[in-house]
Write a protein that holds these residues in place. Structure first.
Motif, PDB file in Angstrom:
ATOM      1  N   MET A   1       0.847  -1.194   0.000  1.00 48.04           N
ATOM      2  CA  MET A   1       0.000   0.000   0.000  1.00 48.04           C
ATOM      3  C   MET A   1       0.883   1.244   0.000  1.00 48.04           C
ATOM      4  O   MET A   1       2.090   1.158  -0.185  1.00 48.04           O
ATOM      5  N   ASP A   2       0.286   2.405   0.249  1.00 47.63           N
ATOM      6  CA  ASP A   2       1.101   3.616   0.232  1.00 47.63           C
ATOM      7  C   ASP A   2       2.117   3.629   1.368  1.00 47.63           C
ATOM      8  O   ASP A   2       3.185   4.235   1.242  1.00 47.63           O
ATOM      9  N   THR A   3       1.841   2.935   2.477  1.00 46.80           N
ATOM     10  CA  THR A   3       2.830   2.853   3.554  1.00 46.80           C
ATOM     11  C   THR A   3       4.100   2.159   3.078  1.00 46.80           C
ATOM     12  O   THR A   3       5.198   2.449   3.559  1.00 46.80           O
TER      13      THR A   3
ATOM     14  N   ALA B   1      -3.879  -8.810   2.804  1.00 44.71           N
ATOM     15  CA  ALA B   1      -4.540  -8.214   1.645  1.00 44.71           C
ATOM     16  C   ALA B   1      -3.512  -7.334   0.956  1.00 44.71           C
ATOM     17  O   ALA B   1      -2.694  -6.692   1.624  1.00 44.71           O
ATOM     18  N   CYS B   2      -3.549  -7.280  -0.370  1.00 39.97           N
ATOM     19  CA  CYS B   2      -2.494  -6.592  -1.124  1.00 39.97           C
ATOM     20  C   CYS B   2      -3.081  -5.584  -2.101  1.00 39.97           C
ATOM     21  O   CYS B   2      -4.130  -5.819  -2.709  1.00 39.97           O
ATOM     22  N   GLY B   3      -2.359  -4.498  -2.260  1.00 45.71           N
ATOM     23  CA  GLY B   3      -2.791  -3.427  -3.132  1.00 45.71           C
ATOM     24  C   GLY B   3      -2.601  -3.738  -4.600  1.00 45.71           C
ATOM     25  O   GLY B   3      -1.502  -4.109  -5.036  1.00 45.71           O
ATOM     26  N   ALA B   4      -3.662  -3.561  -5.388  1.00 48.24           N
ATOM     27  CA  ALA B   4      -3.614  -3.664  -6.843  1.00 48.24           C
ATOM     28  C   ALA B   4      -3.923  -2.288  -7.404  1.00 48.24           C
ATOM     29  O   ALA B   4      -4.969  -1.707  -7.084  1.00 48.24           O
ATOM     30  N   GLY B   5      -3.027  -1.761  -8.220  1.00 50.17           N
ATOM     31  CA  GLY B   5      -3.199  -0.420  -8.757  1.00 50.17           C
ATOM     32  C   GLY B   5      -2.843  -0.352 -10.219  1.00 50.17           C
ATOM     33  O   GLY B   5      -3.033  -1.314 -10.976  1.00 50.17           O
ATOM     34  N   THR B   6      -2.282   0.791 -10.607  1.00 45.57           N
ATOM     35  CA  THR B   6      -1.951   1.006 -12.020  1.00 45.57           C
ATOM     36  C   THR B   6      -0.593   1.669 -12.171  1.00 45.57           C
ATOM     37  O   THR B   6      -0.332   2.333 -13.177  1.00 45.57           O
ATOM     38  N   ASP B   7       0.292   1.491 -11.206  1.00 43.20           N
ATOM     39  CA  ASP B   7       1.546   2.249 -11.205  1.00 43.20           C
ATOM     40  C   ASP B   7       2.589   1.729 -12.191  1.00 43.20           C
ATOM     41  O   ASP B   7       3.709   2.253 -12.232  1.00 43.20           O
TER      42      ASP B   7
ATOM     43  N   LYS C   1       5.507   8.259   5.994  1.00 45.37           N
ATOM     44  CA  LYS C   1       6.296   7.021   5.950  1.00 45.37           C
ATOM     45  C   LYS C   1       7.662   7.201   6.602  1.00 45.37           C
ATOM     46  O   LYS C   1       8.218   6.256   7.171  1.00 45.37           O
ATOM     47  N   THR C   2       8.211   8.405   6.533  1.00 45.26           N
ATOM     48  CA  THR C   2       9.531   8.641   7.120  1.00 45.26           C
ATOM     49  C   THR C   2       9.495   8.425   8.625  1.00 45.26           C
ATOM     50  O   THR C   2      10.374   7.757   9.191  1.00 45.26           O
ATOM     51  N   GLY C   3       8.490   8.955   9.286  1.00 41.99           N
ATOM     52  CA  GLY C   3       8.373   8.754  10.725  1.00 41.99           C
ATOM     53  C   GLY C   3       8.108   7.313  11.099  1.00 41.99           C
ATOM     54  O   GLY C   3       8.602   6.815  12.114  1.00 41.99           O
TER      55      GLY C   3
END
Length: 385
Positions: free
Chosen positions: A81-83, A114-120, A320-322
């Motif tokens: 995911m975005d994390t 669960a896993c992210g499916a996108g268009t990247d 995400k950096t923190g």
């Protein structure tokens, strides 16, 4: 021993770290009254000779070990995911490998994933047909691994769509072909500015109607929605309008205790990036909620909100950096390096405050190690004493 920490307004102040180890060290069974996903970060390979715009170099052993840590506390893992820096250092090739490895690890330990499916994988300027095909490629890979799919919000779709009907045209065939119910993902522009106007409008009321129309047409193919708008009132209103059996997974890293606790008309489950560093206390709190003790749940989780709001402060996408910084202090990895060089995205005062808040909550299994690591980082910046 004390630390001299930089202050947000300039100068420094003295901080005395706690000496007691973390309160939340033992694992536990998955909560039963709520489904709780922690969106997990990736651990970079610090020895890779790479650059911010090169493909990510991942330390797979440490990355999978962190997922085992989350599973050991009874949490489900939301992967890629975005994390995990999708679109901010981790490309589709790296995400695909991450999904394969994590899904295999989940089967080994019996963890939920669960896993992210996108268009990247798309280049800028993709058409709606190309967006749909990209989604189909990623959805197929996720389902081949046996993981549940999360249909992530797509920058390419936000760019290509010219009307709400374009979203319906993309999502409808995806839902029809999904082998099992998916989670739909609504990520606000505070997390990704390229997603402004998602669902066809910058008017959130109008966007909500389009979102609900997608769900209403295929409710049997939607396990739930993951909503990350940092607006507790809007989330509460939206979850009350969901078809029976469709869950709301809060992605609100500012208001999660109240949303998970819920009210007389319902509650939210959770899929949160902040549960990466807060996994153990979050899991324990929800197990308390399993007993019907809402007050005890809030007493455990409410004190964590100040840290969450700090980590996710504007510009929110750099939270995400923190998250990775705290994983390093807690001993889940041996370095503070991130894919894409994102360790540079937050200031030293920001990181110092994150350390203070996390230490005050008793999040570090070994406070002395966290103190030593904080001291070493301070020295790199020329802060001594």
């Amino acid at each position: 021993m004390t630390l001299r920490l930089p202050s947000a307004g300039g100068g420094t102040h003295t901080y005395t770290p706690r000496s007691e180890p973390a309160r939340f060290t033992a694992g536990g069974a998955p909560p039963v009254s709520r489904t709780v996903f922690a969106a997990a970060h990736v651990v970079a390979d610090p020895y890779a000779d790479t650059s911010p715009d090169a493909p990510a170099a991942v330390d797979w052993d440490a990355t999978l070990a962190f997922r085992r840590h989350l599973w050991s506390h009874g949490l489900a893992v939301a992967e890629a995911m975005d994390t995990a820096q999708r679109g901010m250092g981790l490309d589709w090739t790296g995400a695909a490998e991450l999904i394969r490895r994590s899904a295999a690890e989940a089967k080994t330990v019996g963890g939920r994933i669960a896993c992210g499916a996108g268009t990247d994988q798309l280049a800028p300027g993709a058409s709606l047909d190309e967006v749909r095909a990209a989604y189909e490629e990623q959805l197929a890979l996720v389902e081949e691994t046996g993981a549940q799919a999360i249909l992530m919000a797509s920058r390419a779709l936000a760019s290509a769509a010219t009307a709400p009907d374009d979203y319906l045209a993309v999502y409808a065939p995806l839902l029809r072909q999904a082998a099992r119910p998916v989670v739909l993902h609504w990520l606000g522009p505070m997390f990704d500015p390229a997603l402004k106007g998602y669902w066809g409008s910058t008017d959130l009321d109008a966007a909500t109607e389009t979102f609900l129309q997608v769900i209403a047409e295929y409710p049997d193919k939607v396990d739930g929605i993951k909503i990350s708008l940092l607006d507790a009132g809007r989330e509460t209103e939206l979850r009350r309008r969901l078809p029976a059996g469709v869950r709301c997974y809060t992605g609100d890293d500012f208001h999660y205790p109240e949303l998970i606790a819920g009210d007389d008309l319902g509650f939210s489950h959770a899929l949160l990036g902040v549960f990466d560093p807060l996994g153990p206390p979050a899991a324990e709190a929800v197990r308390v909620l399993d007993t019907g003790d809402t007050k005890g749940f809030r007493e455990l989780l409410d004190p964590t909100v100040e840290l969450a709001r700090h980590l996710f402060r504007s510009p929110t996408r750099f939270y995400k950096t923190g998250v990775v910084f705290l994983a390093w202090l807690a001993g889940h990895q041996d370095h503070f390096t991130m894919v894409g060089g994102l360790q540079s995205a937050r200031s030293l005062p920001h990181l110092a405050r994150a350390y203070e808040l996390a230490d005050g909550l008793g999040l570090f299994p070994d406070p002395a190690r966290a103190e030593d690591r904080m001291r070493s980082l301070l020295s790199v910046y020329g802060v001594h004493g």
